[in-house]
Design a protein around this motif. Structure first.
Motif, PDB file in Angstrom:
ATOM      1  N   GLY A 141      35.947  40.239  48.430  1.00 47.69           N
ATOM      2  CA  GLY A 141      36.137  41.710  48.208  1.00 47.69           C
ATOM      3  C   GLY A 141      34.676  42.532  47.921  1.00 47.69           C
ATOM      4  N   ILE A 142      34.111  41.681  47.147  1.00 48.92           N
ATOM      5  CA  ILE A 142      32.752  42.362  46.482  1.00 48.92           C
ATOM      6  C   ILE A 142      31.802  42.078  47.756  1.00 48.92           C
ATOM      7  CG2 ILE A 142      30.792  41.613  45.153  1.00 48.92           C
ATOM      8  CD1 ILE A 142      32.745  40.725  43.009  1.00 48.92           C
ATOM      9  N   GLY A 143      31.715  40.808  48.472  1.00 46.17           N
ATOM     10  CA  GLY A 143      31.084  40.891  49.418  1.00 46.17           C
ATOM     11  C   GLY A 143      31.270  41.727  50.784  1.00 46.17           C
ATOM     12  N   ILE A 159      42.881  33.969  44.099  1.00 48.69           N
ATOM     13  CA  ILE A 159      42.535  35.308  43.508  1.00 48.69           C
ATOM     14  C   ILE A 159      40.810  35.453  43.419  1.00 48.69           C
ATOM     15  CG2 ILE A 159      42.472  36.734  41.465  1.00 48.69           C
ATOM     16  CD1 ILE A 159      45.347  35.549  40.908  1.00 48.69           C
ATOM     17  N   PHE A 160      40.367  34.180  42.797  1.00 48.28           N
ATOM     18  CA  PHE A 160      39.065  34.312  42.819  1.00 48.28           C
ATOM     19  C   PHE A 160      38.196  34.413  44.170  1.00 48.28           C
ATOM     20  CE2 PHE A 160      38.358  31.985  38.586  1.00 48.28           C
ATOM     21  CZ  PHE A 160      37.144  32.740  38.126  1.00 48.28           C
ATOM     22  N   ILE A 161      38.886  33.758  45.097  1.00 46.56           N
ATOM     23  CA  ILE A 161      38.120  33.786  46.731  1.00 46.56           C
ATOM     24  C   ILE A 161      38.443  35.056  47.135  1.00 46.56           C
ATOM     25  CG2 ILE A 161      38.883  33.324  48.967  1.00 46.56           C
ATOM     26  CD1 ILE A 161      39.580  30.457  47.909  1.00 46.56           C
ATOM     27  N   ALA A 162      39.547  35.926  46.986  1.00 48.08           N
ATOM     28  CA  ALA A 162      39.607  37.304  47.170  1.00 48.08           C
ATOM     29  C   ALA A 162      38.969  38.323  46.635  1.00 48.08           C
ATOM     30  CB  ALA A 162      41.169  37.749  47.049  1.00 48.08           C
ATOM     31  N   ILE A 173      49.232  38.906  45.450  1.00 47.86           N
ATOM     32  CA  ILE A 173      48.170  39.471  44.476  1.00 47.86           C
ATOM     33  C   ILE A 173      46.665  39.277  45.318  1.00 47.86           C
ATOM     34  CG2 ILE A 173      46.835  38.735  42.443  1.00 47.86           C
ATOM     35  CD1 ILE A 173      49.474  38.575  41.076  1.00 47.86           C
ATOM     36  N   PRO A 174      46.315  38.068  45.637  1.00 51.77           N
ATOM     37  CA  PRO A 174      44.951  38.201  46.317  1.00 51.77           C
ATOM     38  C   PRO A 174      44.864  39.115  47.393  1.00 51.77           C
ATOM     39  CG  PRO A 174      46.105  36.192  46.389  1.00 51.77           C
ATOM     40  CD  PRO A 174      47.277  36.856  45.940  1.00 51.77           C
ATOM     41  N   TYR A 175      45.751  39.551  48.298  1.00 53.39           N
ATOM     42  CA  TYR A 175      45.590  40.814  49.374  1.00 53.39           C
ATOM     43  C   TYR A 175      45.220  41.957  48.339  1.00 53.39           C
ATOM     44  CZ  TYR A 175      47.753  37.084  52.053  1.00 53.39           C
ATOM     45  OH  TYR A 175      48.056  36.046  52.736  1.00 53.39           O
ATOM     46  N   GLY A 176      45.965  42.294  47.462  1.00 51.12           N
ATOM     47  CA  GLY A 176      45.463  43.370  46.776  1.00 51.12           C
ATOM     48  C   GLY A 176      44.388  43.497  45.797  1.00 51.12           C
ATOM     49  N   VAL A 177      43.781  42.335  45.374  1.00 52.71           N
ATOM     50  CA  VAL A 177      42.613  42.211  44.587  1.00 52.71           C
ATOM     51  C   VAL A 177      41.538  42.519  45.685  1.00 52.71           C
ATOM     52  CG1 VAL A 177      41.089  40.442  43.548  1.00 52.71           C
ATOM     53  CG2 VAL A 177      43.473  40.897  42.836  1.00 52.71           C
ATOM     54  N   PHE A 178      41.679  41.794  47.003  1.00 51.81           N
ATOM     55  CA  PHE A 178      40.596  42.007  48.042  1.00 51.81           C
ATOM     56  C   PHE A 178      40.309  43.352  48.321  1.00 51.81           C
ATOM     57  CE2 PHE A 178      39.704  42.435  52.695  1.00 51.81           C
ATOM     58  CZ  PHE A 178      38.449  42.056  52.650  1.00 51.81           C
TER      59      PHE A 178
END
Length: 421
Positions: free
Chosen positions: A20-22, A13-16, A201-206
């Motif tokens: 996402g920000i980048g 999740i942190f990575i995503a 979750i990681p895909y959604g967060v990204f």
């Protein structure tokens, strides 16, 4: 051995989140919504990733709350036990929400985010809703039709009906045990569905973070930077200082060990701006913190709707912000009244993005303050709402630890094993 090499979910999740920000920053640099290719093709796909995740969570959240709260009421065993946990929980929620609103007001008085800001021709595009009185707020806790509340996702009536159903089955005694067993199995089934949803979750967060940054960019921090800093500072004080004191004094646990597990739902809440998205993960984390199932299944679903500390912070700051923009001085008495109003309003807030923005309009209207302040903040609300939601969600787990400690339902041996996590 193979499992030990898997990347933990919170790391993913942190990575995503940062990817996402980048990605969003790059898209914004390339033109963002003004670039037809980005606006018409890339952003819709990224939005789809986020929307798919949110919709999957929404699909399960109503039956999860209904069955888990009913099951929690049943697992407490008797009405006296339920009354003990329920009373402590409600008092804890109201107390921390009032304290959060007070901290927001104090910082707004010190930093004065509304001073020196020019509104220009900013307008108000949010529909003003009438603020319900105390009696109506209490009446609205009771559903006119439980099935209608279930279909519309109206959480507080669902929670009240779930508790009443739990009471009724307890009173039935032996005759109610088969029904209680069915409800327990259905609650477990909901958690199995959640296990499937958690993997995306990681895909959604990204997707959500990419879209937010692509649309707003860094320019959003300019006009109301002091407002954002005030809001984030208040949220940080509540999360780091107030919660740590509560965990130490009431929970009698080490706050650092708490955050080793609680950081995961905090990240999800921060990324998605909805406590509902973090609720399933919080309920999975709770047993690893040593919180009994009886307490976590009662406190956490209730907290996702009724424990809105971060939103209370915003209520206090936005009212002071509006008054400072127009040179209006609010008396101490008015600010105390604001804390009370914000506390009770937060209890009825739905756990959805943007709800704080809408509810704040009612506060400004009732106090006769200009609504242009909300219009100014609306453009960057998504950014500050991240801090609100993360504060709300982590506050639910803090409450669960403290209530479990007071009830003697906290497995301290399990909690202290977190040192090896």
């Amino acid at each position: 051995m193979k499992d030990s090499k898997k990347i933990p979910l919170h790391i993913k999740i942190f990575i995503a989140l940062f990817l996402g920000i980048g990605t969003g920053y790059i898209l914004n640099f390339m033109g963002g919504v003004n670039n037809p290719m980005i606006n018409d093709h890339i952003l819709p796909f990224l939005q789809f990733l986020g929307d798919f995740f949110i919709k999957a969570i929404k699909m399960v959240i109503v039956p999860l709350v209904f069955f888990s709260v009913t099951d929690a009421a049943l697992s407490l065993g008797d009405i006296k036990r339920l009354r003990s946990v329920g009373l402590k929980t409600v008092v804890f929620f109201l107390g921390t929400s009032g304290l959060a609103a007070t901290i927001g007001l104090i910082l707004a008085n010190i930093i004065q985010p509304g001073k020196g800001v020019t509104l220009g021709t900013a307008g108000n595009s949010v529909e003003v809703k009438e603020l319900p009185g105390l009696y109506k707020t209490i009446l609205d806790l009771l559903p006119n039709n439980p099935f209608q509340s279930l279909s519309s996702g109206d959480m507080m009536p669902i929670i009240v009906f779930s508790l009443l159903l739990g009471f009724a089955i307890i009173i039935m005694g032996e005759k109610g045990k088969p029904l209680a067993s069915i409800i327990n199995n259905l609650a477990e089934a909901m958690f199995n569905i959640i296990g499937l949803i958690i993997s995306i979750i990681p895909y959604g967060v990204f997707g959500l973070m990419s879209v937010a940054m692509a649309r707003y960019g860094t320019a959003i921090f300019g006009p109301v930077l002091k407002f954002i800093l005030t809001d984030y500072l208040a949220s940080a004080i509540v999360t780091v200082v107030v919660y740590s004191i509560l965990l130490t004094v009431i929970g009698k646990v080490n706050p650092i060990l708490f955050w080793k597990r609680a950081i995961q739902p905090w990240i999800i809440a921060f990324s998605t701006c909805t406590s509902s998205a973090a609720l399933p993960v919080s309920m999975e984390v709770a047993p690893k913190l040593g919180i009994s199932k009886e307490v976590s299944n009662f406190v956490l679903p209730l907290g996702a709707t009724a424990n809105m500390n971060g939103t209370c912070i915003y209520f206090g700051i936005i009212v002071l912000f509006a008054s400072q923009l127009y040179g209006i001085d609010l008396s101490i008495q008015q600010q105390i009244l604001l804390v009370v109003q914000a506390t009770f309003l937060s209890v009825g807030c739905a756990a959805t993005p943007q709800i704080g923005l809408v509810i704040s309009i009612t506060l400004l209207t009732q106090m006769g303050l200009p609504l242009e302040a909300t219009a100014l903040v609306a453009g960057i609300y998504r950014i500050i709402d991240q801090a609100h939601t993360a504060t709300n969600s982590s506050g639910d787990l803090v409450a669960a630890v403290c209530i479990a400690s007071m009830e003697g339902e906290l497995d301290r041996e399990t909690f202290n094993k977190l040192e090896n996590v």
